[in-house]
Design an enzyme around this catalytic site. Structure first.
Site, short mmCIF file in Angstrom:
data_model
loop_
_atom_site.label_atom_id
_atom_site.label_comp_id
_atom_site.label_asym_id
_atom_site.label_seq_id
_atom_site.Cartn_x
_atom_site.Cartn_y
_atom_site.Cartn_z
N ASP A 6 35.89 40.15 40.73
CA ASP A 6 36.17 38.72 40.23
C ASP A 6 35.97 37.99 41.77
OD1 ASP A 6 37.11 36.31 38.60
OD2 ASP A 6 38.42 36.31 40.45
N GLU A 12 30.83 39.45 40.92
CA GLU A 12 30.75 38.17 40.62
C GLU A 12 30.64 37.32 41.79
OE1 GLU A 12 34.02 35.37 39.82
OE2 GLU A 12 32.79 34.25 38.46
O1 TEU Z 1 35.42 32.50 38.75
C1 TEU Z 1 35.20 32.39 40.08
C2 TEU Z 1 34.44 31.16 40.42
O2 TEU Z 1 34.44 30.89 41.40
C3 TEU Z 1 33.52 30.57 39.37
O3 TEU Z 1 33.63 30.80 38.23
C4 TEU Z 1 33.66 29.14 39.59
O4 TEU Z 1 33.32 28.75 40.81
C5 TEU Z 1 34.94 28.83 39.00
O5 TEU Z 1 35.14 28.85 37.78
C6 TEU Z 1 35.46 27.15 39.48
O6 TEU Z 1 34.70 26.83 40.54
C7 TEU Z 1 36.19 33.69 38.46
C8 TEU Z 1 36.69 33.88 37.14
O7 TEU Z 1 35.57 34.03 36.38
C9 TEU Z 1 37.50 32.67 36.52
O8 TEU Z 1 37.79 32.65 35.23
C10 TEU Z 1 38.72 32.57 37.32
O9 TEU Z 1 39.34 31.30 37.11
C11 TEU Z 1 38.51 32.50 38.82
O10 TEU Z 1 37.64 33.62 39.29
C12 TEU Z 1 39.42 32.86 39.72
O11 TEU Z 1 40.28 34.05 39.46
#
Ligand code: TEU
Length: 509
Positions: free
Chosen positions: A186, A236
């Site tokens: 993540d 990610e």
């Molecule tokens: O998302 C991280 C992230 O930086 C992007 O998905 C996006 O930038 C963010 O949703 C809003 O800016 C991950 C996960 O996929 C997400 O569900 C989590 O909320 C986040 O990390 C925090 O752990």
């Protein structure tokens, strides 16, 4: 897979591991060979489980560690590998480390605690903004501030501290020992911070917390652990710079990363073609396979995005009440499915994408996503792509679970997307995904891609053995090469065998 919304086995209104286990035959029939689970660990669920309180326990809402072990083994028996989600950037404020830190213990060193600025320390230590909106700092009653790039309930860990590194390698081993075959990382470009925690200056390199060089050392040591178990990583990694992105995929780092350039790309032939070329070009030098993603649990569902005037995805552009033509979006989503499944690399399908689910309008009073609240209500948040799945049209809650109301409301008409409705309908989205995943090996695994001459607005490429994918995004109908055998089509062809706009086909020449 967003477990909370997949299938509710025990009837409490929340999806769980029992629900997934009961539906494994469905997943096997769909043809998936690996399942990525968003975090299933013990969590106060302030951010859907991305606020982890204990990595070595399954949240009681989802089941037990024994359930997870059974699920991993049963899935493996059906040829499906399990990928768990590790969240290195932060933990829950209920994690024992943060509870001890809050109480003033030496555990503060495991986080980023600082005195505030201003005469009385009343101002945050720097100007960083949370990804969810608002300041990235929260002050404790004793006067110190702590950093959180996401919600205040998600304090950021200090990756310069050796205990943080040790703990995560231990957590990786914990899950690999239980048969997990892969890990999704993540927010993989965010954990390392400039130790001086300076104010953000636009364009300054290196960035104080995005894509810092120190991270590569962390992932190299993770890779060594994964290699012991023959496990793989998918990162990610949201980075606009493809060269910086590819560094995460060097042979001794992560195996793969999500393709967000493709996921955010508008439905335009030239943009899609450029995106495919850039993706393949950035992966080639590091020898990593590409991935193809149309949506996930954070972004607007594909059918809805493609049914709008702006078919790109951008968090900043999300708003309530955007006009949407779902029939148009569904046509394009079907064509996009055939496009992505014909490309070389791994395809990630987000639960419900195979059913053609649209983004739901969640009534404001039922929204739970912190992104909505941290934007002061301007952003609808991410709940609209996390609605509990419809399985059986006539059953309560469209078959999501046998008991209580689902944790997010299913919109009226949701049952029309149910699996049992689509199951035997050859024209359904589900039938298309099943057929495409079954046929996909005709493209020859890793066989390279060659673009074929085609009119403006048409994407046509071949891979192994004269197998071709053609997608028509232009308004003029497109006549595919004569005498080709039609393997699969995303929609009806016209009377002359031509592809109408927003239609894709797989052909054998
Ligand atoms: O998302 C991280 C992230 O930086 C992007 O998905 C996006 O930038 C963010 O949703 C809003 O800016 C991950 C996960 O996929 C997400 O569900 C989590 O909320 C986040 O990390 C925090 O752990």
């Amino acid at each position: 897979m967003y477990v909370r919304s997949f299938a509710d086995g025990d009837g409490d209104g929340t999806g769980d591991l029992a629900g997934v286990r009961a539906r494994l035959p469905y997943l096997a029939e769909l043809g998936v060979d690996a399942l990525w689970f968003t975090p299933w660990y013990r969590s106060p669920m302030k951010d859907g489980g991305y606020d982890v309180a204990d990595y070595r326990a399954v949240d009681p809402a989802f089941g037990t560690l024994a359930d997870a072990e059974k699920l991993i083994a049963e899935a493996r028996g059906l040829g499906i590998r399990t990928i768990v989600d590790i969240v290195p950037n932060h933990v829950s404020d209920q994690h024992p480390w943060f509870r001890a830190a809050r109480a003033g213990g030496p555990e503060r060193e495991l986080f980023h605690f600082r005195p505030g600025r201003g005469a009385h320390g009343e101002l945050p230590p720097n100007d960083w903004r949370s990804e969810f909106g608002g300041p990235a700092w929260t002050r404790l009653p004793d006067g110190d501030w702590y950093l959180h790039l996401f919600a205040p309930e998600q304090p950021d860990l200090n990756w310069a501290h050796p205990a943080v590194r040790r703990e995560h390698e231990d957590v990786l081993r914990f899950w690999f020992e239980r048969g997990v075959a892969g890990v999704r990382i993540d927010s993989a470009a965010l954990p390392a911070k400039d130790p001086r925690l300076p104010d953000f200056v636009e364009g300054r390199d290196p960035h104080p917390y995005v894509d810092r060089d120190e991270l590569h050392d962390v992932y190299r040591s993770w890779r060594a652990v994964a290699d012991e178990y023959d496990a793989v990583f998918v990162g990610e990694v949201w980075l606009p710079d493809s060269e910086r992105f590819a560094r995460y995929l060097r042979p001794d780092e992560l195996h793969t990363a999500f393709n967000f350039a493709f996921m955010t790309c508008p439905w335009q032939a030239d943009r899609l073609r450029a995106c495919v070329d850039e993706t393949l070009a950035e992966h080639a030098p590091v020898g990593a396979p590409a991935t193809w993603v149309l949506c996930n649990h954070d972004v607007t569902r594909t059918v809805t995005r493609y049914g709008r005037a702006d078919t790109a995805f951008d968090f900043a552009a999300k708003a309530f009440g955007t006009p949407t033509d779902l029939a148009l979006g569904a046509r394009r989503a079907r064509a996009a499915a055939l496009l992505s499944l014909a490309l070389p690399g791994a395809v990630y399908v987000y639960q419900g994408e195979e059913l053609g689910l649209p983004e739901a309008d969640v009534p404001v009073e039922r929204i739970v996503d912190p992104m909505h609240f941290r934007s002061d209500g301007a952003d609808p948040g991410r709940d609209g792509c996390r609605i509990p799945l419809p399985w059986t049209a006539g059953a309560p809650h469209a078959g999501f679970g046998p008991g209580r109301e689902p944790w997010l409301p299913q919109p009226a008409g949701w049952a029309s997307y149910a699996v049992d409705r689509q199951q035997d309908d050859p024209g359904s989205m589900l039938a298309l995904y099943r057929a495409a995943i079954r046929l996909r090996p005709v493209f020859g695994g890793d066989a390279p891609l060659t673009w074929l001459p085609a009119p403006d607005g048409v994407l046509a490429f071949s891979r192994a053995d004269g197998v071709v994918c053609a997608v028509n995004l232009a308004d003029a109908p497109y006549a595919p090469p004569a005498a080709a055998e039609l393997l699969l089509a995303s929609g009806p062809l016209d009377d002359e065998g031509r592809l109408p706009q927003d239609t894709a086909v797989w052909l054998r020449l």
